[in-house]
Motif scaffolding. Sequence first.
Motif, mmCIF file in Angstrom:
data_model
loop_
_atom_site.group_PDB
_atom_site.id
_atom_site.type_symbol
_atom_site.label_atom_id
_atom_site.label_comp_id
_atom_site.label_asym_id
_atom_site.label_seq_id
_atom_site.Cartn_x
_atom_site.Cartn_y
_atom_site.Cartn_z
ATOM 1 N N ALA A 366 0.831 -1.204 0.000
ATOM 2 C CA ALA A 366 0.000 0.000 0.000
ATOM 3 C C ALA A 366 0.865 1.252 0.000
ATOM 4 O O ALA A 366 0.543 2.246 -0.667
ATOM 5 N N ALA A 367 1.974 1.241 0.739
ATOM 6 C CA ALA A 367 2.855 2.409 0.792
ATOM 7 C C ALA A 367 3.485 2.675 -0.570
ATOM 8 O O ALA A 367 3.597 3.836 -0.998
ATOM 9 N N PHE A 368 3.894 1.625 -1.261
ATOM 10 C CA PHE A 368 4.457 1.798 -2.599
ATOM 11 C C PHE A 368 3.405 2.356 -3.557
ATOM 12 O O PHE A 368 3.691 3.274 -4.342
ATOM 13 N N LEU A 369 2.193 1.843 -3.494
ATOM 14 C CA LEU A 369 1.121 2.369 -4.330
ATOM 15 C C LEU A 369 0.808 3.820 -3.970
ATOM 16 O O LEU A 369 0.469 4.632 -4.846
ATOM 17 N N LEU A 370 0.929 4.154 -2.692
ATOM 18 C CA LEU A 370 0.713 5.529 -2.254
ATOM 19 C C LEU A 370 1.721 6.466 -2.922
ATOM 20 O O LEU A 370 1.360 7.579 -3.344
ATOM 21 N N SER A 371 2.966 6.019 -3.035
ATOM 22 C CA SER A 371 3.980 6.846 -3.699
ATOM 23 C C SER A 371 3.623 7.063 -5.176
ATOM 24 O O SER A 371 3.829 8.157 -5.714
ATOM 25 N N GLU A 373 0.535 7.055 -6.501
ATOM 26 C CA GLU A 373 -0.632 7.926 -6.628
ATOM 27 C C GLU A 373 -0.330 9.362 -6.209
ATOM 28 O O GLU A 373 -0.969 10.293 -6.709
ATOM 29 N N MET A 374 0.632 9.544 -5.323
ATOM 30 C CA MET A 374 0.957 10.899 -4.867
ATOM 31 C C MET A 374 1.998 11.589 -5.738
ATOM 32 O O MET A 374 1.911 12.786 -5.999
ATOM 33 N N PHE A 375 2.988 10.829 -6.220
ATOM 34 C CA PHE A 375 4.120 11.450 -6.903
ATOM 35 C C PHE A 375 4.275 11.043 -8.365
ATOM 36 O O PHE A 375 5.153 11.561 -9.052
ATOM 37 N N GLY A 376 3.460 10.112 -8.853
ATOM 38 C CA GLY A 376 3.614 9.654 -10.224
ATOM 39 C C GLY A 376 4.587 8.494 -10.321
ATOM 40 O O GLY A 376 5.041 7.943 -9.323
ATOM 41 N N ASP A 377 4.934 8.139 -11.550
ATOM 42 C CA ASP A 377 5.722 6.917 -11.763
ATOM 43 C C ASP A 377 7.224 7.156 -11.856
ATOM 44 O O ASP A 377 7.992 6.237 -12.145
ATOM 45 N N LYS A 378 7.681 8.377 -11.617
ATOM 46 C CA LYS A 378 9.113 8.639 -11.673
ATOM 47 C C LYS A 378 9.789 8.153 -10.396
ATOM 48 O O LYS A 378 9.311 8.404 -9.301
ATOM 49 N N GLY A 379 10.905 7.458 -10.569
ATOM 50 C CA GLY A 379 11.663 6.982 -9.416
ATOM 51 C C GLY A 379 11.017 5.833 -8.673
ATOM 52 O O GLY A 379 11.303 5.621 -7.486
ATOM 53 N N ILE A 380 10.153 5.069 -9.362
ATOM 54 C CA ILE A 380 9.435 3.998 -8.664
ATOM 55 C C ILE A 380 10.394 2.942 -8.108
ATOM 56 O O ILE A 380 10.094 2.305 -7.100
ATOM 57 N N GLU A 381 11.538 2.765 -8.780
ATOM 58 C CA GLU A 381 12.499 1.776 -8.276
ATOM 59 C C GLU A 381 12.994 2.163 -6.877
ATOM 60 O O GLU A 381 13.120 1.314 -5.987
ATOM 61 N N TYR A 382 13.261 3.440 -6.693
ATOM 62 C CA TYR A 382 13.746 3.901 -5.397
ATOM 63 C C TYR A 382 12.682 3.755 -4.311
ATOM 64 O O TYR A 382 12.968 3.326 -3.184
ATOM 65 N N PHE A 383 11.457 4.130 -4.635
ATOM 66 C CA PHE A 383 10.391 4.044 -3.635
ATOM 67 C C PHE A 383 10.075 2.586 -3.281
ATOM 68 O O PHE A 383 9.763 2.276 -2.128
ATOM 69 N N PHE A 384 10.174 1.711 -4.270
ATOM 70 C CA PHE A 384 9.916 0.294 -4.001
ATOM 71 C C PHE A 384 10.955 -0.266 -3.037
ATOM 72 O O PHE A 384 10.615 -0.934 -2.052
ATOM 73 N N VAL A 385 12.223 0.021 -3.299
ATOM 74 C CA VAL A 385 13.298 -0.451 -2.426
ATOM 75 C C VAL A 385 13.170 0.167 -1.037
ATOM 76 O O VAL A 385 13.366 -0.508 -0.014
ATOM 77 N N ALA A 386 12.817 1.443 -0.974
ATOM 78 C CA ALA A 386 12.673 2.119 0.319
ATOM 79 C C ALA A 386 11.555 1.501 1.145
ATOM 80 O O ALA A 386 11.692 1.318 2.364
#
Length: 432
Positions: A366-371, A373-386
């Motif tokens: 849910a937190a990854f999906l939140l990123s 929906e809030m910030f778009g698809d840029k940098g998704i690799e970083y948010f997923f790892v975080a």
Amino acid sequence: MNAKYKYKTLFVTLFKWIFLGGVIGVVIGSTTALLLTTNEFLGNTRKDNAWLIYFLPIGGLVIGYMYMQFGKESGNDAAKGNNLVIEGVHGIARVLRRMGPIVYLGTFITVIFGGSTGREGAAIQMGGSVAEAVNQFLKVNVLDTKIILMSGISAGFGAAFGTPITGAVFGMEMVALGKLKYEAFVPCLTASFVGHYMTEYAWDVKHETFVVQTIPELSVITFGKVIFLAILFSLLSVLYCQLRHGLQRISENYFNKNHMKRAFVGGIIIVVLTLILGTQEYNGRSLDMLEQSFTEEVPPYAFIAKLVFTAVTMGMGFVGGEAIPLFFMGATLGNALYQFMDLPLSFLAALGMIATFCAGANVPIAAFLLSLEMFGDKGIEYFFVACLTSYIVSGHHGLWPSQSIHEPKSRLFTIPDGETIESVEKRGKGST
């Protein structure tokens, strides 16, 4: 004939869940719109009238009185908040229909007088109350009761933050670590989307927007920095949860679970802290500084100040939510690290916001999906790892002690299946 019967059962069941999810979404979307609009008005009123902070202890007495007089029924206590909703899903308690109205009034009092709080707790608990009302009206079976409660959680979260996809998964992921209850997918998805559209389009209530202006290029060094930062954000979340729960245990024991006395003393502490700092930036929802942390530097101690203010507010008996305070803590810590990490300011704030919430709520998907929906698809690799890093490193701690542990987060943790965060923390096995 047998195949025909199966298809008929499938479509009847599908229609039932879509209908029930839709009903819950309409009601929760409307009540959440009321919550957001009223909180905005009350928050602005407090900022224009700084003297209201001195009435916070009196507000605490009123909140405590409501919970002591009207919040208990047949051994179920509405003061448990989100934990009672989680226990309702697990079938070990019953959500009270009156819990929603009580937490709404309590949230309004907390916001107008300057307690540090958020909103998702009120939305989730109202979702649980509405779901319970549906359960009792339709006299549904035990399994369906749990699914309807999860859809209430989804509707509340999706409507509160304008993130319907996150809301759908949050309702299924929140109640147990290491397990997604996919049988609730259809009603959770329906309730979350309907709730979101009711709030944002039918009632024209807008949500905050946070813009990540620059994303660093993919590199091994940057991934290393992201992992290091995610560890820091997860430890920040653990620190908050431990302080918040510790204050609750101490105050409940000292005042013999007298919520009026607890909240009155908590209000006095918040007033004193506010006078010491000489600012009300950390009272209420603190949305202005949260948004500011994405564009310019904020005080380097802001995350600690918000942590203390929120832990005292929520640990001493006030109500509302803890997601926005966690967003604030993570974003401002990321902002404070800007001078040291050689990463874009808005990226650091966004990373802290998501990773800190993920560690506290124990909802990595849910937190990854939140990123997204809030910030778009840029940098998704970083948010997923975080998200994965903060989820694992935080151990078996979290905002809600009633969360069950379907299975440990890692083999590094020697925890039996079926435990709860509360039982693990009591035995001191929440970390390696």
